[in-house]
Design an enzyme around this catalytic site. Structure first.
Site: not given
Ligand code: PEP
Ligand code: MG
Length: 942
Positions: A32, A101, A110, A112, A345, A468, A801, A869, A889
């Site tokens: 402010k 204020r 609102g 404080m 603001r 509010h 993975s 994953c 990824y």
């Molecule tokens: C993991 O272990 O991260 C995985 C993807 O396999 P799961 O969860 O099926 O054991």
């Protein structure tokens, strides 16, 4: 002497002190304060003011006292304001009044405290009556001061003031405050002062400086008030920032019908529409608008009454928006026709509005696409993909007469829950009884915030779109309807009604924050559609473009230099289709065992497990083969052109078998009842299950170990994968199967199993006469030993993975099934762990193993494809780590794909090398100029 106080014209000094960084300026003088300083500099009419810094507040929190010199600096600044305004604080002949204020770095609407009309005493009030000739205005302002001072500074409950006023009005037969006369207000001042005396044992201070001192102290203290702390916890705002205090010359919107006050947003904060949205009240003071106590008028109507002030207001706000390149949330007061700006603001907005405003502003050329992408948080995308009411179900509810009421659609989204009429009960029911709760109130106050946070939706019978309830709900992404004035709420009887329709506390309602409709029933919901949210689609497309930029990551040869791709975990074709429509460019994990659990397949699976010979096992597997092939066929078709990682069977076999205890009970019952039919089979099954028993199955016969122990299963799976792939290829689909071996701990395991499986793959392709097909064999890294020996593992695995669910479990030695319900919450509460490591990657341990595994793996195989994953693949903080260590990824649930796409772009921008970051239009222009300059210099030299 340290400077604790800055005057309205000292913006340059603050900027200099903070190295020209506006964020840092806000850190010192609050959002402010910074807005007021900046507006003053730009020549916007702002009443003279000064700001006490957040540093002073932080000192106060430590010692409980104002830091040395602060109060003296306040007094000096007050003198400057007196000179500027020509009025004097406490001078009955020409009194200066100020407001006090709060204003922290991040806006906490609102949460404080604020005290207005400081400086009014019996003497100055009398003087002001002389000056203004308007005793009604003066005594109204005075009673407000006593009330606000009493509640905020002295901690007297609101009701102690509200009740006598209600009683007085009742006695006089008044409905509205506007019916109160000057004498009535004068009478109220007396009564309110008595309230102070009764509650505190001393008089309301008649020394204006004492008022100012205590108000400053109260604002400092309100930084640690319950509602402020709750709010910061929810919003992840650090608790050590402190609040600044702004002392601002009072201007009055309640000096008659040529005065007024209002609040507005430069765009619609609910939908994002590019149209000013605001409310004002004639002859009123600021808090009347926000509190939602009086019914306000939409801002565009002001044009009729005060065209000049209105036009000036529109002009100023448009400039402010262009200056800050952000939707502005402004407060203004018109005092006898003159406009004063009291605040600007960046406006809080819903997720929907955030996306629309960001995309619109980029299209308007106000901000770059990068900036637009950065302005939307991954959690906001999450909100947009929350379920919505099923349109058919809404129509049906209406047909069946379930439409209960209609109000102002203040915050969009669907919410279904049980009604509770106060914040404490709402919170209790949600937290302790795990109920879905809708909090219903006439209007909300800052003290109700904990109930709002706990609720799925909020409904009020009073207040407008900037009340509010509306502002807070939008910020939290809670569906909210306000001003549903046909609803009568009886807080004592705990019911609400519209005509003869009644909803009691605990009953279910549905709140449609998008339309403003309230239904007295549970309306079913459906998944939100991404395709219909065109602005979000655009924003995500821009996010993908950022992530796909070449060289947004610097990396050794063979490593990815673009940002992260986002793949999805999907077991069925319908999940794969959703994943693709949400923007996934691969399947990172198909857990094939889920297909074995289908009711018609489970008996065959069980037969296969119990088979005593390899031939009997193969026979059962041959029965499963066609169905598995069909599953994979569907996946490949859905992901035409994209890689699909299929994981071979992972869980321990007992998971496919009937429950041992239940079976034992059945066997005992049959024995007791002497039932013999089928008993022998059951006994045999029981014995087999018992033989399979493991004390610690997660570390027992599962993953690749199971494949080596019982190779027929994975042999069938690989055959099914490649038969499906070949069939799809023959149909013209581009298939890229990647076979993933789970739970590898030593390269020897891969050495044993992988060549066998590759032989099957090659045989199937030869059988089907397929000459070329892109496929890979790789492994999950889920065991610390695999991470440590990644260089060797990569000699066989073409991809890694990270199964971070198991990797976290095994690195910490915490059973993931037991830890979360036992000690993990305590560990986080006690600060032993910063966060639940099953939700957010533990960078120091698990993350370090991953980093090492990637680097070592790529020494063996530079082009090694790396993904994640585990559940962490959809968590923005974990995604950042994956970007930093060189993943290709991340793979997550289809519903999280859009969130991950945005998070991937955010981290790509955050970590981009300088020269890539500089590729924004503005900077380019600067660069061009620099080149021109350099050329001119060389020319000169020549
Ligand atoms: C993991 O272990 O991260 C995985 C993807 O396999 P799961 O969860 O099926 O054991
Ligand atoms: Mg696993």
């Amino acid at each position: 002497m340290k400077k604790w106080v800055y005057l309205y014209d000292e913006v340059k000094e603050v900027e200099k002190l903070r190295g020209g960084d506006w964020d840092e300026v806000k850190g010192l003088v609050g959002g402010k304060g910074a807005g007021l300083l900046d507006m003053t500099r730009a020549g916007v009419p702002v009443p003279p003011f000064f700001t006490v810094t957040t540093e002073a507040c932080n000192e106060f929190q430590k010692t409980g006292k104002f830091p040395a010199g602060m109060w003296e600096q306040e007094l000096k600044a007050l003198k400057e304001i007196e000179q500027k305004t020509g009025k004097n604080f406490g001078d009955p002949k020409n009194p200066l009044l100020v407001s006090c204020r709060s204003g922290a770095k991040f806006s906490m609407p609102g949460m404080m405290d604020t005290v207005l009309n400081i400086g009014l005493t019996d003497a100055t009030a009398a003087g002001m009556v002389e000056l203004t000739g308007n005793p009604r205005f003066v005594y109204d302002a005075y009673r407000r001061l006593v009330e606000m001072f009493g509640t905020v500074v002295l901690g007297i409950p609101d009701e102690a003031f509200e009740e006598p006023l209600k009683e007085y009005k009742h006695r006089k037969g008044y409905n509205l405050d506007t019916e109160m006369t000057a004498d009535d207000w004068k009478q109220m001042v007396r009564q309110f002062r008595d309230v102070v005396k009764q509650h505190k044992g001393f008089d309301f201070p008649q020394d204006p400086l004492k008022q100012l001192e205590l108000a400053t102290e109260a604002v400092f203290k309100s930084w640690n008030g319950k509602r402020a702390v709750d709010y910061r916890n929810h919003e992840h705002i650090p608790h050590d920032l402190g609040t600044a205090v702004n002392i601002v010359t009072m201007v009055f919107g309640n000096m008659g019908d040529d005065s007024g006050t209002g609040v507005a947003f430069t765009r619609n904060p609910s939908t994002g529409e590019r149209k000013m949205m605001g409310e004002y009240l004639l002859n009123a003071q600021g808090e009347d608008v926000v509190a939602g106590i009086r019914n306000t008028d939409p801002i565009e109507n002001l044009k009729k009454y005060m065209p000049q002030a209105y036009n000036q207001f529109m002009d100023i706000t448009s400039k402010l928006e262009t200056h800050y390149k952000e939707i502005q949330d402004v407060e203004f007061t018109i005092e006898r026709g003159k406009l004063w700006m009291l605040q600007t603001r960046n406006g809080k907005r819903t997720a929907q509005a955030a996306v629309k405003i960001a995309v619109d502003m980029a299209n308007e050329g106000l901000i770059s696409k990068e900036e637009a992408v950065k302005r939307v948080g991954p959690e906001q995308v999450d909100t947009l993909l929350h379920p919505q009411f099923d349109p058919e179900a809404l129509k049906k509810a209406e047909r069946e007469g379930k439409l209960f009421a209609k109000g102002v659609n203040a915050s969009p989204g669907a919410a279904v829950g049980q009604v509770y009429f106060d914040a404490d009960t709402a919170e209790k029911m949600a937290k302790e009884n795990k109920q879905e709760v809708i909090m219903v109130r006439p209007f909300t106050k800052p003290d109700d915030v904990h109930g709002m946070i706990a609720a799925k939706g909020v409904l009020t019978s009073e207040g407008g779109a900037t009340s509010h309830a509306a502002v807070v709900a939008r910020q939290f992404g809670i569906p909210c309807i306000v001003g549903a004035s046909m609803i009568k709420i009886d807080l004592e009887k705990r019911v609400m009604s519209v005509d003869n329709k009644i909803v009691r506390e605990g009953e279910w309602i549905s709140v449609d924050g998008t339309t403003g409709n309230v239904f007295a029933s549970k309306v079913p919901m459906t998944a939100a559609s991404l395709e219909e949210q065109t602005e979000l689609m655009t924003l995500l497309k821009w996010a993908d473009e950022i992530s796909a930029r070449k060289d947004i990551r610097t990396a050794p040869k063979g490593w990815p230099t673009r940002g992260l791709q986002v793949w999805a975990n999907a077991d069925y074709p319908k999940d794969a289709r959703r994943a693709r429509s949400y923007g996934a460019v691969g399947i990172g994990l198909c857990r094939t065992e889920h297909m074995f659990f289908e009711p018609e397949r489970l008996p065959i699976v069980q037969r296969m497990i119990l088979a005593e010979t390899s031939a009997a096992r193969t026979q059962a597997l041959n029965e499963l083969l066609p169905t598995q092939r069909k599953d994979f066929d569907g996946l490949f078709e859905a992901m035409d052109g994209y890689p699909v990682i299929i994981r071979l069977i992972d869980p321990p076999l007992h998971e496919f078998m009937p429950d041992e205890e239940k079976l034992f009970e059945e066997v005992v019952t049959m024995r007791v009842k002497s039932e013999t039919a089928g008993l022998a089979e059951k006994e045999k099954l029981l014995a087999a299950i018992r033989a399979m028993h493991e004390s610690n199955p997660m570390m027992g016969l599962r993953g690749v170990r199971l494949s080596i122990y019982m190779p027929e299963i994975v042999e069938m799976q690989v055959r099914a994968i490649f038969e499906a792939a070949a069939d799809c290829a023959l149909r013209g689909i581009v298939v890229k199967p990647e076979v993933m071996i789970p739970l590898t701990g030593t390269v020897k395991e891969l050495e044993w199993i992988q060549p066998r499986l590759i032989r099957i793959a090659a045989a199937v392709l030869a059988e089907k006469n397929i000459k070329k097909l892109d496929y890979k064999f790789g492994t999950m890294i889920e065991i610390p030993r695999a991470a440590v020996t990644a260089a060797e593992i990569a000699s066989h695995a073409q991809f890694f993975s990270f199964g971070t669910n198991d990797l976290t479990q095994m690195t910490f030695g915490y059973s993931r099934d037991d830890a979360e319900r036992n000690f993990l919450i305590t560990y986080v509460e006690q600060g032993i762990l910063p966060k639940n490591p099953f939700q957010t990657l533990d960078r120091d341990g698990v993350g370090r193993l991953m980093k090492m595994a990637i680097a070592d793996g790529r020494t063996t195989r530079p082009e090694l494809e790396v993904g994640i994953c585990g559940e962490h693949g959809g968590d923005p903080e974990s995604i950042e780590w994956c970007h930093m260590i060189g993943n290709n990824y991340v793979s997550c649930s289809p519903f999280r794909v859009p969130i991950a796409r945005l998070a991937a772009a955010h981290v790509a921008l955050k970590h981009a090398p300088k020269k890539v970051k500089a590729a924004t239009p503005k900077k380019k222009a600067v660069a061009k100029k620099a080149v021109k300059k350099a050329k001119a210099k060389t020319a000169k030299r020549k």
